[in-house]
Design a protein around this motif. Structure first.
Motif, mmCIF file in Angstrom:
data_model
loop_
_atom_site.group_PDB
_atom_site.id
_atom_site.type_symbol
_atom_site.label_atom_id
_atom_site.label_comp_id
_atom_site.label_asym_id
_atom_site.label_seq_id
_atom_site.Cartn_x
_atom_site.Cartn_y
_atom_site.Cartn_z
ATOM 1 N N GLU A 26 0.683 -1.271 0.016
ATOM 2 C CA GLU A 26 -0.053 0.078 -0.080
ATOM 3 C C GLU A 26 0.889 1.170 -0.055
ATOM 4 O OE1 GLU A 26 -0.196 -2.501 2.370
ATOM 5 O OE2 GLU A 26 -2.129 -3.503 1.618
ATOM 6 N N TRP A 39 -2.743 3.345 6.393
ATOM 7 C CA TRP A 39 -2.865 1.824 5.906
ATOM 8 C C TRP A 39 -4.041 1.162 6.290
ATOM 9 C CZ3 TRP A 39 -2.470 -2.170 9.242
ATOM 10 C CH2 TRP A 39 -2.227 -3.377 8.635
ATOM 11 N N LEU A 43 -7.339 -0.909 3.818
ATOM 12 C CA LEU A 43 -7.732 -2.166 3.940
ATOM 13 C C LEU A 43 -9.336 -2.453 4.254
ATOM 14 C CD1 LEU A 43 -4.639 -3.800 5.562
ATOM 15 C CD2 LEU A 43 -5.058 -3.483 3.109
ATOM 16 N N THR A 56 -2.940 -8.369 2.796
ATOM 17 C CA THR A 56 -2.037 -6.996 3.017
ATOM 18 C C THR A 56 -0.887 -7.007 1.786
ATOM 19 O OG1 THR A 56 -0.401 -7.864 4.614
ATOM 20 C CG2 THR A 56 -2.435 -7.334 5.473
ATOM 21 N N ALA A 86 -6.882 -2.526 11.620
ATOM 22 C CA ALA A 86 -7.149 -3.053 10.388
ATOM 23 C C ALA A 86 -7.921 -4.319 10.442
ATOM 24 C CB ALA A 86 -5.880 -3.582 9.771
ATOM 25 N N LEU A 97 -9.003 -10.993 6.898
ATOM 26 C CA LEU A 97 -7.863 -10.464 6.687
ATOM 27 C C LEU A 97 -6.637 -11.307 6.845
ATOM 28 C CD1 LEU A 97 -6.304 -7.378 5.809
ATOM 29 C CD2 LEU A 97 -6.156 -7.107 8.216
ATOM 30 N N PHE A 99 -2.276 -11.671 6.431
ATOM 31 C CA PHE A 99 -1.112 -10.735 6.614
ATOM 32 C C PHE A 99 -0.007 -11.516 5.501
ATOM 33 C CE2 PHE A 99 -1.372 -7.395 9.646
ATOM 34 C CZ PHE A 99 -2.519 -7.496 9.952
#
Ligand code: FMN
Length: 304
Positions: A26, A39, A43, A56, A86, A97, A99
């Motif tokens: 990002e 950031w 998301l 991410t 996030a 989400l 990572f």
């Protein structure tokens, strides 16, 4: 289209639909590699707009080996409250989400890190042990922050794909040579990540389809390490930039709300022009479609 918005399962993770945002750096961390509220909100914006699984951008597990000045770090210094922001935000909209964890390898940038990039043969055995621990530490932190899964980045010319690639891995010990040897570090990392996050936590990989020579054999090795899924990409997506498109599918950088528009029937195709502008600005500033000058103005306070 009907299938697109039906639930799916990835490992133990229940996804509300089949739309996945592939990892995209990002460029919204600060100069030290710490993530920022913006950031997290970037998301969340995707989840709000019907992306079922957001991955991410790549986090570097070693703060001395970042791939660019916008890449975030995931280590003991990382602000857990922003990771949590996030995760909570994505969950609020029914999204999940994951990572993405990485080490830059030969793509580390000396002007950012104050240290030269590291090739596979530069690592001592102790440093390889340390690297395995860094990945394990990072996944633990993600899980504690509420993440739904992890993706280990083994593609695009970063360290783990350097180990896989016989042209880039010049080691003569048990980490170089045969595919089994070149895979050894990845296997150690995947097993350590699994041990750190537990059997039920989804662990996927980004796989390199053209850097190791034998993709089916590679996928089998991943399977033996207990990965729940492999996203197949290539050596380096940037190297395709001379071709018509540097990717297979258009969409989410140009329109973060693309999935929501599809779902509501407001739009049935992406407005992405495949102009490659997002790749051109990549590593220079936050990632947004270059067609969106108004949004670019809005983010001008970010120094790159
Ligand atoms: C601006 C930009 C940033 C990207 N950042 C990442 C990243 O952090 N991690 C990653 O694995 N891929 C990253 N990618 C690559 C995409 O996830 C995807 O792999 C790429 O667009 C090529 O598609 P393919 O994997 O289907 O070949 C990025 C792509 C773009 C355009």
């Amino acid at each position: 289209m009907d299938l697109l918005f039906t639930p799916a399962k990835l490992g133990t993770c229940e996804l509300k639909n089949r739309i996945v945002r592939s990892a995209t750096n990002e460029h919204l961390s600060d100069e030290k590699g710490q993530v920022t509220p913006l950031w997290a909100d970037t998301l969340i914006e995707l989840a709000k707009n019907e992306v079922g699984l957001v991955i991410t951008g790549h986090f570097c597990v070693d703060k001395m080996q970042r791939a660019d000045a916008g890449q975030p770090v995931l280590d003991e210094t990382t602000d857990e409250s922003l990771l949590r922001r996030a995760c909570d935000g994505v969950h609020r909209y029914g999204g999940k989400l994951f990572f993405q964890l990485s080490h830059s390898g030969i793509k580390g940038v000396e002007s950012v890190n104050g240290a030269p990039p590291k090739h596979p043969e530069d690592f001592t055995r102790e440093e390889l042990d340390r690297l395995v621990e860094q990945f394990a530490f990072a996944v633990k932190k993600c899980k504690e922050s509420g993440a739904d899964g992890v993706q280990v980045h083994n593609a695009h010319g970063y360290l783990l794909s350097n180990f896989l690639n016989p042209e880039e891995n010049l080691r003569t010990d048990e980490y170089g040579g045969s595919l089994e040897n070149r895979f050894r570090l990845i296997e150690r990392i995947l097993r350590a990540v699994r041990a750190a996050c537990g059997a039920d936590f989804p662990m996927i990989v980004k796989a390199d389809s053209n850097g190791c020579g034998d993709l089916p054999a590679l996928l089998q090795l991943y399977e033996c390490c207990g990965v729940d899924g492999a996203e197949v990409s290539g050596i380096d997506f940037n190297r395709r930039a001379g071709q018509k498109t540097p990717f297979y599918l258009d969409a989410l950088i140009c329109e973060p709300d693309f999935a929501a528009k599809l779902k509501s029937g407001a739009q049935d195709g992406s407005k992405c022009l495949a102009c490659n502008g997002c790749c051109t600005i990549y590593r220079k500033r936050f990632v947004r479609c270059v067609q969106h000058q108004d949004e670019i103005e809005q983010f001008k306070t970010i120094p790159w």
